[in-house]
Design an enzyme around this catalytic site. Structure first.
Site: not given
Ligand code: GLA
Ligand code: ZN
Length: 661
Positions: A303, A147
């Site tokens: 995710e 991320e």
């Protein structure tokens, strides 16, 4: 053979003193139908406990277990978080904030991306990882960092910013002063070294600077990714790379970063059951379509949670059915994977209550485990869909750089200009008709679409405006509206009227002024038969060649056009001057999609139902709390349940309809 990935983030390094747990994990992964694990994401301090002293034993052990059990490894480079020694010995790796404060060690995702030491250290460990596992049969994909986000305001980053600008501007400071309109408030630069990043202690109002800084942060991040990827590509050229992107994240322009990796992946955490589920589903679908459209290829949902998260205002477990429904929606929209954060709940620290396939109780007879296992079987039964492309005749332009500029503009309602909400309104109206949609940036190719919706395209370059013009010239239908084509790519207003950049001619209107309505206030708009409602924004426009579709019936602009359509060469352009509460879009898109023969459902779908087509399958999901009647067409059946014909789809129920052999 086509395969859908069913996987999870897995942190065995937290359990090295419990081999029984690790062995149990592998057994349960098989039982839950998992075929891939993302590992090593935050493992740097275990892999390199001291500078230059490496210990890959845990990865060796786990990779071997994966191999024995036919589980793929998505191996992360460990830069999601750094080991303490790195910050202690080389403080330059720590970020400086916009107030000039140097951070101390802690957190994650917060390194200075221009730090040569950081790049040297990550290159070293990435090289070793690649060399060590290059021939390992389980190595399936590289997961670069985690991320990625954010900027750093240290002197080195500032210098990199100035160098970047010099290059962008070919050393022409006058041009920069012109583009940033620095004569305003007497902010003219007289040498390059005067340029500082935006800061609350200095300039936050120089919009050209803000835009350039945002672009620079993306540029630096792209350059950083290049550094990480280089050794991996050299040593393992056939292993694809990805970065896990974030839901509608505005800190980076993913249209730029997409070119640095082979596969797009993203992390999907809707606010199920705390905001309206249908709205949450529309948003999640939009994000899937956005990420898929970055490369127009299948992506990975890297995710999602199998149950709940722990960082939302109200952390609610997915209701029975929602996990399978929302996971299949990802596949329907182009994902080749359903992956989770996380496989097993950590025992301590901040994510110990974040949902996982395996809870602290360690059991496989939980509701969550059972739903995950059931999904594992379903994914196998629809595996042929893996790798298939999605065909969309419609595109919505959602542009991150436009969002930067719009958010920055001091205008309209400063608290929220409702850009994303407005884009979603158009998206929702089309999804109600079961239309497949691409979500693209304004720099993408337009030529393959029949219909393009470009709401609030405030910032557009003349070049892209010309491409939109050509799209309409060649027979395309364009829908846009208020506050569009107002500024060019440098955030300088178009002179001579809006929509600018040549688009005034396409829409056949010019916009004179715009009214911002107060919360709760509305203005009526109408044609001869129907009345609709405007909220938030009403622009006063004048048709030049366009035909009026709707007029305002209130306010000082009563009687003036609120929506127009213009025939332009072989195509048409609609300009909707106000923010509609939704009803007009329903009518508009019903008509346009029929006229253009766009693939859609025959009638408007009932509230809660969403349909998406991919690879010979029609996915039907019920995001409402009510049963919805649905008829599976003759000659087809639902792979999930085997059902045929008329049925009543239960709340959070999902169908994957295919033709009988
Ligand atoms: C992000 C991160 C994960 C984890 C989850 C929790 O997506 O990548 O490491 O923190 O959030 O939802
Ligand atoms: Zn820095």
């Amino acid at each position: 053979m086509a395969q859908l990935i069913h996987g999870s983030d897995y942190n065995p390094e937290q359990w090295l003193d419990r081999p029984d747990i690790i062995d149990g994990d592998i057994r349960l992964m098989k039982k839950a139908g998992m075929n891939s694990m993302s590992i090593g994401i935050f493992s740097w301090s275990v892999l390199e406990p001291e500078e230059g002293k490496y210990d890959f034993s845990f990865l060796d052990m786990i990779m071997e277990k994966f191999y024995q059990n036919d589980i793929k490894a998505i191996l992360a480079t460990p830069s999601g978080a750094r080991p303490r020694w790195l910050a202690e010995k080389y403080p330059e790796v720590l970020r400086t904030d916009s107030l000039g404060r140097k951070q101390v060690f802690g957190g994650r995702h917060n390194h200075c991306h221009s730090s040569p030491i950081f790049r040297e250290k990550i290159t070293a460990i990435n090289t070793l990882l690649a060399k060590r596992y290059k021939d390992h049969p389980s190595l399936f994909m590289w997961h670069i960092s985690n991320e990625l986000s954010g900027g750093c305001f240290c002197p080195r980053c500032r210098k990199a910013f100035i160098d970047y600008l010099k290059k962008q501007y070919n050393n022409d400071l006058d041009k920069l002063n012109h583009d940033w309109w620095t004569t305003f408030w007497s902010h003219t630069y007289t040498n390059w070294e005067q340029i500082e990043p935006p800061s609350p202690l200095g300039d936050t109002n120089l919009h050209g600077l803000n835009l350039a800084w945002n672009r620079f942060i993306t540029h630096l991040c792209a350059d950083y990714i290049k550094t990480e990827v280089a050794p991996l590509k050299e040593i393992t050229p056939n292993i694809p790379t990805t970065i896990n992107m974030m839901d509608m994240f505005t800190g980076l322009d993913y249209e730029v970063l997409k070119d640095e990796v082979d596969i797009i992946s993203w992390d999907n955490y809707p606010h199920w059951h705390s905001e309206n589920d249908y709205d949450a589903a529309i948003k999640a679908d939009f994000a899937h379509d956005w990420f898929r459209s970055l490369k127009h290829k299948p992506f990975f949902m890297m995710e999602s949670t199998p149950s709940l998260v722990n960082w939302q205002g109200y952390n609610r477990p997915k209701r029975p059915g929602m996990h399978i429904l929302s996971s299949l929606a990802a596949v329907a929209h182009g994902s080749d994977s359903v992956q989770y954060f996380q496989w097993r709940k950590s025992r301590g620290s901040s994510e110990k209550f974040h949902g996982a396939v395996i809870d602290h109780c360690g059991r496989d007879d939980t509701r969550v485990f059972k739903e995950v296992s059931e999904l594992g079987k379903i994914l196998q039964s629809i595996s042929d869909v893996a790798g298939t492309q999605i065909k969309s005749e419609v595109a919505i332009i959602y542009d991150t750089q436009n969002r930067w500029a719009l958010d920055d503009a001091q205008a309209l309602c400063n608290k929220d200009k409702q850009y994303f909400a407005q884009v979603l309104d158009h998206y929702r109206a089309l999804r109600k008709l079961g239309v497949n949609i691409d979500v693209i940036g304004s720099c993408q190719d337009f030529s393959s679409y029949k219909l393009i919706c470009a709401p609030m395209l405030y910032m557009i370059s003349e070049q892209n405006a010309n491409r939109l013009k050509d799209f309409v010239k060649n027979g395309g239908v364009l829908v846009s509206g208020y506050f569009s084509a107002v500024v060019n790519e440098n955030d300088l207003c178009y002179l001579g009227g809006c929509p600018g950049g040549g688009l005034g001619e396409v829409f056949g209107v010019w916009a004179e002024e715009i009214d911002t309505l107060l919360p709760g206030n509305t203005v009526s708009v109408a044609d001869e038969q129907n009345t609709y409602t405007a909220a938030d924004f009403c622009e006063v426009i004048h048709p030049t060649t366009a035909k009026t579709l709707l007029k305002y019936t209130q306010e000082f602009y009563q009687g003036t056009p609120a929506a127009c359509v213009n025939s332009y060469h072989n195509g048409k352009a609609y300009y909707i001057a106000y923010r509609d509460s939704g009803k007009f879009y329903d009518v508009l898109y019903d008509n346009i999609t029929t006229e253009l023969g766009i693939c859609r459902e025959k009638s408007v779908l009932p509230y809660g139902l969403l349909i998406q087509k991919r690879g010979g399958l029609t996915f039907v999901g019920n995001y409402s709390e009510n049963y919805i009647d649905f008829i599976i067409p003759d000659g087809s059946y639902d792979i999930v349940s085997g059902s045929q014909g008329r049925l009543s789809l239960q709340p959070y129920g999902v169908l994957a309809i295919t033709k009988k052999e």
